[in-house]
Design an enzyme around this catalytic site. Structure first.
Site, short mmCIF file in Angstrom:
data_model
loop_
_atom_site.label_atom_id
_atom_site.label_comp_id
_atom_site.label_asym_id
_atom_site.label_seq_id
_atom_site.Cartn_x
_atom_site.Cartn_y
_atom_site.Cartn_z
CD GLU A 16 17.78 -65.14 -37.39
OE1 GLU A 16 17.73 -63.91 -37.49
OE2 GLU A 16 17.79 -65.73 -36.29
CG LEU A 17 11.60 -64.45 -39.18
CD1 LEU A 17 10.25 -64.14 -38.56
CD2 LEU A 17 11.43 -64.74 -40.66
CB CYS A 48 16.84 -56.77 -25.84
SG CYS A 48 16.01 -57.69 -24.53
#
Length: 128
Positions: free
Chosen positions: A2-3, A36
């Site tokens: 997760e960044l 997105c």
């Protein structure tokens, strides 16, 4: 891994550095960055950081902003006035947090919803 979301881009020193700015700018400014998958965070190894920022700024600075039907225009307007306000808020927040303007960071023209191609840097080192 997760960044922090926002479709991060990671550039290591073994990347094809001459081509990286073209690739990154194309993905960042596609559809005026309103996709997105448009990246908003870039993690770059310290050894190549300066060159990547300079290359990114040079390539992004060549993007012609305007009516998408105009000759040579590569970046059109934001989708709505609230997106301009959101951009202003994001830039102001970054500047208050110590970011440095590289290019852009402002509305363009008096008509429609144009915002300059924008690049600011917040240099932080990350240690394992």
């Amino acid at each position: 891994m997760e960044l922090d979301g926002h479709a991060p881009v990671i550039v290591f020193e073994d990347a094809y550095l001459e081509k990286a700015p073209d690739t990154v700018v194309a993905s960042k400014f596609c559809n005026t960055g309103q996709v997105c998958t448009s990246p908003t965070r870039f993690y770059v190894e310290e050894f190549i950081y300066k060159g990547i920022i300079e290359g990114f700024a040079a390539r992004a600075g060549k993007i012609k902003v305007g009516n998408g039907l105009g000759h040579g225009v590569e970046m059109g307007p934001m989708i709505a006035p609230r997106r301009l306000d959101a951009m202003d808020a994001r830039v102001n927040d970054a500047l208050c947090d110590g970011a440095k303007i590289v290019i852009g960071c402002e509305r363009v023209g008096n008509e429609r919803y144009f915002y300059a191609r924008t690049l600011y840097e917040t240099y932080r080192t990350m240690r394992g």
